[in-house]
Design a protein around this motif. Structure first.
Motif, PDB file in Angstrom:
ATOM      1  N   ILE A   6      -4.478   8.646  -6.491  1.00 50.01           N
ATOM      2  CA  ILE A   6      -3.557   8.506  -7.610  1.00 50.01           C
ATOM      3  C   ILE A   6      -4.221   7.703  -8.718  1.00 50.01           C
ATOM      4  O   ILE A   6      -5.249   7.060  -8.511  1.00 50.01           O
ATOM      5  N   ALA A  17      -5.282   4.975 -11.285  1.00 53.30           N
ATOM      6  CA  ALA A  17      -5.298   3.504 -11.290  1.00 53.30           C
ATOM      7  C   ALA A  17      -5.450   2.994 -12.709  1.00 53.30           C
ATOM      8  O   ALA A  17      -6.182   3.576 -13.508  1.00 53.30           O
ATOM      9  N   SER A  18      -4.780   1.896 -13.021  1.00 53.32           N
ATOM     10  CA  SER A  18      -4.949   1.332 -14.350  1.00 53.32           C
ATOM     11  C   SER A  18      -4.791  -0.176 -14.331  1.00 53.32           C
ATOM     12  O   SER A  18      -4.235  -0.737 -13.393  1.00 53.32           O
ATOM     13  N   GLY A  19      -5.286  -0.818 -15.378  1.00 47.73           N
ATOM     14  CA  GLY A  19      -5.193  -2.262 -15.470  1.00 47.73           C
ATOM     15  C   GLY A  19      -6.313  -2.815 -16.312  1.00 47.73           C
ATOM     16  O   GLY A  19      -7.455  -2.383 -16.179  1.00 47.73           O
ATOM     17  N   SER A  69      -1.572  -0.192 -10.297  1.00 46.06           N
ATOM     18  CA  SER A  69      -2.641  -1.187 -10.426  1.00 46.06           C
ATOM     19  C   SER A  69      -3.387  -1.355  -9.105  1.00 46.06           C
ATOM     20  O   SER A  69      -4.437  -1.974  -9.073  1.00 46.06           O
ATOM     21  N   ASN A  70      -2.826  -0.808  -8.032  1.00 46.35           N
ATOM     22  CA  ASN A  70      -3.296  -1.027  -6.659  1.00 46.35           C
ATOM     23  C   ASN A  70      -4.527  -0.158  -6.370  1.00 46.35           C
ATOM     24  O   ASN A  70      -4.421   1.052  -6.151  1.00 46.35           O
ATOM     25  N   VAL A  71      -5.692  -0.774  -6.371  1.00 47.52           N
ATOM     26  CA  VAL A  71      -6.950  -0.019  -6.255  1.00 47.52           C
ATOM     27  C   VAL A  71      -7.031   0.721  -4.920  1.00 47.52           C
ATOM     28  O   VAL A  71      -7.356   1.910  -4.867  1.00 47.52           O
ATOM     29  N   LYS A  72      -6.719   0.018  -3.833  1.00 46.82           N
ATOM     30  CA  LYS A  72      -6.841   0.626  -2.504  1.00 46.82           C
ATOM     31  C   LYS A  72      -5.933   1.841  -2.365  1.00 46.82           C
ATOM     32  O   LYS A  72      -6.347   2.893  -1.852  1.00 46.82           O
ATOM     33  N   ALA A  90      -4.703   3.668  -4.801  1.00 46.90           N
ATOM     34  CA  ALA A  90      -5.179   4.719  -5.706  1.00 46.90           C
ATOM     35  C   ALA A  90      -6.330   5.490  -5.074  1.00 46.90           C
ATOM     36  O   ALA A  90      -6.395   6.716  -5.133  1.00 46.90           O
ATOM     37  N   GLU A  91      -7.228   4.727  -4.442  1.00 46.18           N
ATOM     38  CA  GLU A  91      -8.391   5.335  -3.791  1.00 46.18           C
ATOM     39  C   GLU A  91      -7.967   6.242  -2.633  1.00 46.18           C
ATOM     40  O   GLU A  91      -8.366   7.409  -2.557  1.00 46.18           O
ATOM     41  N   TYR A 128       0.846  -1.207   0.000  1.00 49.61           N
ATOM     42  CA  TYR A 128       0.000   0.000   0.000  1.00 49.61           C
ATOM     43  C   TYR A 128       0.880   1.255   0.000  1.00 49.61           C
ATOM     44  O   TYR A 128       0.662   2.192  -0.774  1.00 49.61           O
ATOM     45  N   TYR A 129       1.895   1.248   0.847  1.00 44.81           N
ATOM     46  CA  TYR A 129       2.807   2.387   0.928  1.00 44.81           C
ATOM     47  C   TYR A 129       3.790   2.390  -0.245  1.00 44.81           C
ATOM     48  O   TYR A 129       4.268   3.445  -0.655  1.00 44.81           O
TER      49      TYR A 129
END
Lengths: 465, 465
Positions: free
Chosen positions: B188, B190-192, B178-181, B183-184, B163-164
């Motif tokens: 930032i 998010a893509s994928g 790619s990290n949804v959490k 990004a939320e 996460y960090y």
């Protein structure tokens, strides 16, 4: 950060939306496995399963997750589905703490493909890391023999990943941790006494030791290298140990954190023994790993307790286990992933893994992978080398993958970290020594049933260009 | 796991209990710094400060923490103190995202020593890791030049540390994750899009691409290496790209995830261009790092977007930044930590760091460390080599350590991850190129004021045996 269903990669949700529209009832089987042993070793310790199952039982999207996804172009019907999303699948798995090997399923997920994809990232994230660290811890345990091993790595760990590192260290064979939060949540032993700053704050080392021993006489370990290990720290520790004796207490130990640990430990032991302090233990720390501890042991360094930090909790030098999650069946038909590299071709079908045992119940050094429908097999073939095969007739075996979750409910007994560590230890005792050595360990054989190999080869030909 | 004040090492609490009894009003100054640049590079990107400040403002012990500590022999008066524990200290720090160098304070904590010790582990844990990852990300950015960089590492990250890692990657110069959490929470990008399993589940690659493009036409990237990159995946992608054109959409890109990326990217570009699909981008992934990307660039591989995973989020090969937290003043008197290794001797006193600027406002290549009471200095000496010194007369400078927290309250403006990333970029533009190269980068000078050096040497002699 709380782990919700948004603890995933965005592509899982992109694919999920497509499945939701085109094949909402698709049923998938995925295998979790890794391709080569960490640390060039002969095995790994499978770790993290209890965490994964616990998270899966409670996994859902938070309101904030859904708001975020709404802004990222997901359709409202799909968002409505995510609102009530739960994992309702089945999981069959090796038991947590078991000794595992490359290129055979460690865990198998059988679920709606949307659910199976959404959980992939979390599952890989927790299993890859903890398996890496438990394996590292176990290598350190192998070197340290019966010495006490303490995890002291939180300050160098990968942020909150350190919480899981401390858990995995215990499963791999460590005795305790400095990490208070992990000790509290996982019910593991916590330890720790003083840093250099404590002695520095006093300026006067003897007074610092005295105050500490007075307030915290139980399990008291004095750090003796702040100014000069043998000429200052050790002398002051001896003074305080004698004062503790008069007060009816016993100094537990002295800690070395710099310099030549072999030399200093020997000198320290000698001086302590001459002062009739044979019961005072020697604790050592400072950039330790399995190789340094092995060398210290070989040099006869009389160290009773090792504190290990960075190299343990970061799983150096590997830093990651490359575990993967591959589709092996979809709606009852087998699936395969090709690769230019033959060892990266995946195994199709729902499968079972059989661990072969010798007459004494020890691991014989072979796991056989078969189609689930086959049942146990009495013969296995090398996955790629057509000249190699092995009869399994007359051997005993265990079916390795067992039901741990059925329709989203955990069906395996909940086990404490200590129970898992004990199980791991009992399993490692069944693994012959030659698989545990650091240099060119013996290679544990993974074979395929004749039927599985034949079916895989058929699928390879079908998709080949 | 929620970060509470028990996110610490047990020895902090052991020491705290002694301080509580013997010198409850002790006031300490601690320096956070590291001793050598990560990745044998010429600098690091200081990252994690906002998280630390936010945690500190709300830090307390949970009821369960206190129960745990009660069982571990802490006295009730001390536990009562912990019940109302808050961090009430002052922090002066480099700004998050700034370019920093070894052996000078990056951040300074001035607080009651109990508070300063309890927060040490959390502070080191978050700053060491994020600084490591942001620096790695920045090296990858340096190689990738203007290409788009995406973090795809969550599955190989150290559990929730990922996460960090995603946050730090952005600060170091990545464009998305790619990290949804993450990004939320960190706002930032998010893509994928798709994994191999998506194509495998269809069996039919063309149909898989068609369905995907129909449901998710925006930012659609097709993964083309499941069966055969050039003969199958690319051909099917071209078919779908043409169908998308007819539907008024545009395929964003195709992704290569195996094989020789330089060769495949060139062939793919050529074939796409010949099909009048010059706008379709090429995305590449598979064990990338700064060296592989540099090589791909040198070979002229026409890759527009790089996805980087394991090597980014684990900070390979270093895996850890060895940042430390050393006591430099206690109750107004200077403190020092000796070491057999001269470069590990700590710097006493509360200090300020001055960054020297040339006439154009660029970094001149030198930071001067002085006692806080001195103010700016016009001359600095090498910390250990008596023959080396440097006049700073006529140079401009910045005072690097600024108040960010006063009496436990954040006093610096809150900044988004994007703002921090932009600041970092602007600071790196002031650092001459020779400090950024991978091979033997130019060494940025860290000097001491004459007074600080003299005072340090006096203390060394005082404590020497």
């Amino acid at each position: 950060m709380k782990i919700t269903a948004a603890y995933t990669d965005l592509y899982q949700l992109s694919m999920a939306q497509v499945y939701f529209k085109t094949k909402p009832d698709g049923r998938a089987v995925f295998d979790y496995y890794y391709r080569s042993n960490p640390f060039d070793g002969g095995y790994a310790i499978f770790t993290g399963l209890e965490n994964v199952l616990e998270i899966l039982e409670n996994l859902k999207f938070a309101e904030s997750d859904l708001n975020f996804l709404k802004q990222h172009g997901f359709e409202s019907a799909f968002l409505d589905y995510l609102k009530t999303f739960r994992f309702n699948g089945n999981i069959r798995s090796s038991r947590e703490g078991d000794v595992v090997f490359p290129n055979r399923p460690i865990l198998q997920v059988e679920a709606n493909i949307i659910e199976a994809q959404i959980i992939e990232t979390m599952l890989l994230n927790l299993l890859n890391f903890q398996t890496l660290i438990a394996t590292k811890a176990n290598r350190i345990r192998h070197s340290a023999k019966n010495a006490t091993l303490l995890d002291m790595g939180l300050r160098r760990a990968h942020a909150t990943g350190g919480y899981y590192a401390s858990r995995a260290a215990i499963i791999g064979g460590f005795d305790g941790t400095s990490n208070v939060k992990a000790a509290e949540d996982f019910n593991i032993s916590a330890s720790g006494t003083m840093a250099h700053s404590f002695i520095q704050s006093y300026g006067d080392e003897l007074q610092a030791f005295r105050d500490f021993a007075k307030v915290r006489p139980k399990n008291c370990v004095l750090l003796i290298d702040t100014y000069n290990t043998l000429r200052s720290g050790l002398q002051n520790a001896i003074t305080v140990a004698k004062e503790m004796e008069e007060a009816g207490e016993q100094l537990l130990g002295v800690r070395l954190d710099s310099g030549d640990l072999a030399y200093l430990a020997k000198q320290t032991r000698k001086i302590l023994d001459e002062a009739n302090l044979g019961y005072v233990k020697i604790v050592a720390s400072n950039q330790l790993d399995e190789y340094v501890i092995k060398s210290l042991k070989e040099q006869g360094a009389p160290i009773d307790i090792y504190g290990v930090g960075t190299n343990l909790v970061t799983g150096k030098p590997d830093a990651a286990l490359g575990g993967v999650y591959k589709l092996s069946e979809f709606n009852g038909t087998p699936r395969i992933k090709l690769s230019e590299n033959i060892i990266k071709v995946s195994l199709p079908y729902k499968k079972q893994v059989y661990r072969i045992l010798d007459k004494n119940g020890m691991f014989y050094g072979a796991d056989a992978v078969a189609m689930f429908t086959e049942g146990a097999v009495d013969y296995m073939e090398h996955p790629f080398d057509a000249t190699k095969n092995m009869s399994l007739k007359g051997f005993d075996y265990e079916a390795v993958l067992q039901d741990v979750m059925t329709e989203g409910k955990k069906v395996s007994p909940s086990r404490t970290v200590t129970e898992i560590a004990n199980y791991s230890k009992s399993r490692l005792e069944k693994l012959p020594e030659e698989y545990k050595r650091f240099q060119n360990p013996h290679i544990y054989k993974i074979g395929l049933s004749a039927q599985l190999k034949q079916e895989r080869d058929k699928l390879v030909l079908k998709h080949k260009f």
